[in-house]
Design a protein around this motif. Structure first.
Motif, PDB file in Angstrom:
ATOM      1  N   LEU A  47       0.846  -1.198  -0.126  1.00 53.68           N
ATOM      2  CA  LEU A  47       0.016  -0.123   0.139  1.00 53.68           C
ATOM      3  C   LEU A  47       0.743   1.212  -0.033  1.00 53.68           C
ATOM      4  N   THR A  48       0.840   2.182  -0.992  1.00 56.57           N
ATOM      5  CA  THR A  48       1.620   3.239  -1.226  1.00 56.57           C
ATOM      6  C   THR A  48       0.957   4.483  -1.488  1.00 56.57           C
ATOM      7  N   GLU A  49      -0.584   4.552  -1.677  1.00 58.36           N
ATOM      8  CA  GLU A  49      -1.051   5.759  -1.812  1.00 58.36           C
ATOM      9  C   GLU A  49      -2.551   5.630  -1.598  1.00 58.36           C
ATOM     10  N   VAL A  50      -3.054   6.791  -1.128  1.00 50.50           N
ATOM     11  CA  VAL A  50      -4.682   6.829  -1.047  1.00 50.50           C
ATOM     12  C   VAL A  50      -5.272   6.772  -2.600  1.00 50.50           C
ATOM     13  N   GLY A  51      -6.317   6.183  -2.267  1.00 47.33           N
ATOM     14  CA  GLY A  51      -7.009   5.698  -3.514  1.00 47.33           C
ATOM     15  C   GLY A  51      -6.644   4.340  -4.082  1.00 47.33           C
ATOM     16  N   GLN A  52      -5.591   3.819  -3.757  1.00 42.22           N
ATOM     17  CA  GLN A  52      -5.123   2.317  -4.303  1.00 42.22           C
ATOM     18  C   GLN A  52      -6.357   1.366  -3.783  1.00 42.22           C
ATOM     19  N   LEU A  53      -6.475   0.472  -4.500  1.00 44.40           N
ATOM     20  CA  LEU A  53      -7.445  -0.723  -4.615  1.00 44.40           C
ATOM     21  C   LEU A  53      -6.598  -1.983  -4.237  1.00 44.40           C
ATOM     22  N   PHE A  54      -7.025  -2.753  -3.339  1.00 48.29           N
ATOM     23  CA  PHE A  54      -6.295  -4.285  -3.080  1.00 48.29           C
ATOM     24  C   PHE A  54      -7.524  -5.106  -2.620  1.00 48.29           C
ATOM     25  N   ARG A  55      -7.714  -6.079  -3.083  1.00 49.52           N
ATOM     26  CA  ARG A  55      -8.622  -7.301  -3.078  1.00 49.52           C
ATOM     27  C   ARG A  55      -8.297  -8.330  -2.110  1.00 49.52           C
ATOM     28  N   MET A  56      -9.202  -8.759  -1.117  1.00 45.78           N
ATOM     29  CA  MET A  56      -8.856 -10.174  -0.461  1.00 45.78           C
ATOM     30  C   MET A  56      -9.737 -11.089  -0.595  1.00 45.78           C
ATOM     31  N   ASP A  57      -9.480 -12.363  -0.649  1.00 39.35           N
ATOM     32  CA  ASP A  57     -10.400 -13.232  -0.443  1.00 39.35           C
ATOM     33  C   ASP A  57     -10.817 -13.617   0.925  1.00 39.35           C
ATOM     34  N   MET A  58     -12.241 -13.859   1.050  1.00 38.57           N
ATOM     35  CA  MET A  58     -12.425 -14.090   2.433  1.00 38.57           C
ATOM     36  C   MET A  58     -13.202 -15.313   2.601  1.00 38.57           C
ATOM     37  N   CYS A  59     -13.502 -15.736   3.774  1.00 36.79           N
ATOM     38  CA  CYS A  59     -14.142 -16.791   4.304  1.00 36.79           C
ATOM     39  C   CYS A  59     -15.048 -16.456   5.465  1.00 36.79           C
ATOM     40  N   TYR A  60     -16.431 -16.486   5.183  1.00 34.08           N
ATOM     41  CA  TYR A  60     -17.191 -16.509   6.221  1.00 34.08           C
ATOM     42  C   TYR A  60     -18.686 -17.073   5.540  1.00 34.08           C
ATOM     43  N   GLY A  61     -18.695 -18.232   6.211  1.00 33.20           N
ATOM     44  CA  GLY A  61     -19.955 -18.899   5.467  1.00 33.20           C
ATOM     45  C   GLY A  61     -19.466 -19.280   4.208  1.00 33.20           C
ATOM     46  N   GLY A  63     -17.306 -18.542   0.796  1.00 29.31           N
ATOM     47  CA  GLY A  63     -16.154 -17.666   0.088  1.00 29.31           C
ATOM     48  C   GLY A  63     -16.665 -16.662  -0.454  1.00 29.31           C
ATOM     49  N   TYR A  64     -15.912 -15.628  -0.207  1.00 32.47           N
ATOM     50  CA  TYR A  64     -16.347 -14.314  -1.090  1.00 32.47           C
ATOM     51  C   TYR A  64     -14.983 -13.273  -1.201  1.00 32.47           C
ATOM     52  N   ARG A  65     -15.333 -12.405  -1.922  1.00 36.67           N
ATOM     53  CA  ARG A  65     -14.053 -11.466  -2.254  1.00 36.67           C
ATOM     54  C   ARG A  65     -14.480 -10.017  -1.874  1.00 36.67           C
ATOM     55  N   VAL A  66     -13.559  -9.291  -1.229  1.00 36.89           N
ATOM     56  CA  VAL A  66     -13.595  -7.868  -0.852  1.00 36.89           C
ATOM     57  C   VAL A  66     -12.784  -6.989  -1.675  1.00 36.89           C
ATOM     58  N   ILE A  67     -13.285  -5.674  -2.069  1.00 30.90           N
ATOM     59  CA  ILE A  67     -12.026  -4.665  -2.449  1.00 30.90           C
ATOM     60  C   ILE A  67     -11.876  -3.912  -1.606  1.00 30.90           C
ATOM     61  N   ASN A  68     -10.941  -3.386  -1.126  1.00 29.45           N
ATOM     62  CA  ASN A  68     -10.739  -2.252  -0.368  1.00 29.45           C
ATOM     63  C   ASN A  68     -10.087  -1.135  -0.767  1.00 29.45           C
ATOM     64  N   LYS A  69     -10.357   0.031  -0.595  1.00 29.54           N
ATOM     65  CA  LYS A  69      -9.813   1.304  -1.115  1.00 29.54           C
ATOM     66  C   LYS A  69      -8.983   2.122   0.101  1.00 29.54           C
ATOM     67  N   VAL A  70      -7.693   2.458  -0.227  1.00 30.09           N
ATOM     68  CA  VAL A  70      -6.992   3.129   0.924  1.00 30.09           C
ATOM     69  C   VAL A  70      -7.453   4.438   0.817  1.00 30.09           C
ATOM     70  N   GLN A  71      -7.975   4.683   2.358  1.00 32.46           N
ATOM     71  CA  GLN A  71      -8.602   6.219   2.646  1.00 32.46           C
ATOM     72  C   GLN A  71      -7.795   7.081   2.793  1.00 32.46           C
ATOM     73  N   VAL A  72      -6.663   6.464   3.682  1.00 29.58           N
ATOM     74  CA  VAL A  72      -5.573   7.349   4.472  1.00 29.58           C
ATOM     75  C   VAL A  72      -4.226   6.567   4.388  1.00 29.58           C
ATOM     76  N   LEU A  73      -3.203   7.454   4.252  1.00 31.66           N
ATOM     77  CA  LEU A  73      -1.869   6.554   4.255  1.00 31.66           C
ATOM     78  C   LEU A  73      -0.937   7.738   4.527  1.00 31.66           C
ATOM     79  N   GLU A  74      -0.442   7.767   5.831  1.00 28.51           N
ATOM     80  CA  GLU A  74       0.562   8.690   6.319  1.00 28.51           C
ATOM     81  C   GLU A  74       1.796   7.676   6.766  1.00 28.51           C
ATOM     82  N   PRO A  75       2.484   7.260   6.042  1.00 25.07           N
ATOM     83  CA  PRO A  75       3.660   6.807   6.635  1.00 25.07           C
ATOM     84  C   PRO A  75       4.586   7.351   7.538  1.00 25.07           C
TER      85      PRO A  75
END
Length: 162
Positions: A47-61, A63-75
């Motif tokens: 993760l290097t910038e605001v707005g970056q997208l990253f997807r994760m495979d999930m398992c609850y019941g 399986g499914y996939r989520v997409i995440n959007k970086v909202q804040v990134l201040e290293p």
């Protein structure tokens, strides 16, 4: 629950830059997760910038996939993202909840980490589906912080031995 967010805080005996590096790597998220739902990252770029997208495979019941959007990134102080889904037509839909890690250095080798889950922006059409927020007991945040601490300590020890 009257509040529309939950949080937990833990002090980790590792520099903030090391903790942040672990959080900025989607490949570590399944090991950090306190619910056991996060499986594998689909997108493995750091993760290097605001707005970056990253997807994760999930398992609850099922399986499914989520997409995440970086909202804040201040290293090395803050990283947070909205979680949503990618529809069949490719359109992205975010549900109004987000994850955020705030890091506060307490010296050269100690970092106070606060993990927050906020669902205050969840729209009524999602709330009307009967989804409970948070969808996990709050102690899962504490579990996540302890997992993060173990990963950050291991990373710091490896970096120090090189």
């Amino acid at each position: 629950m009257a509040e529309e967010n939950v949080s937990a805080t833990l002090t980790i005996a590792v520099p903030a830059s090391t903790v942040f590096a672990v959080l900025a790597d989607p490949a570590t998220h399944s090991a950090i997760d306190g619910t056991g739902w996060v499986r594998e990252p689909v997108d493995r770029a750091l993760l290097t910038e605001v707005g970056q997208l990253f997807r994760m495979d999930m398992c609850y019941g099922e399986g499914y996939r989520v997409i995440n959007k970086v909202q804040v990134l201040e290293p090395p102080r803050v990283v947070g993202w909205f979680t949503g889904q990618e529809k069949e037509d490719g359109e992205l839909e975010f549900g109004g909840w987000n994850w955020r890690y705030d890091l506060r250095p307490l010296g050269p080798c100690d970092t106070e980490v606060t993990l927050s889950y906020d669902w205050s922006a969840v729209p009524s059409f999602i709330r009307d589906r009967g989804i409970r927020f948070p969808p996990f007991p709050p102690d899962h945040l504490v579990n996540s912080l302890h997992h993060l601490a173990a990963l950050a300590k291991a990373s710091w020890l490896v970096a120090g031995s090189q």
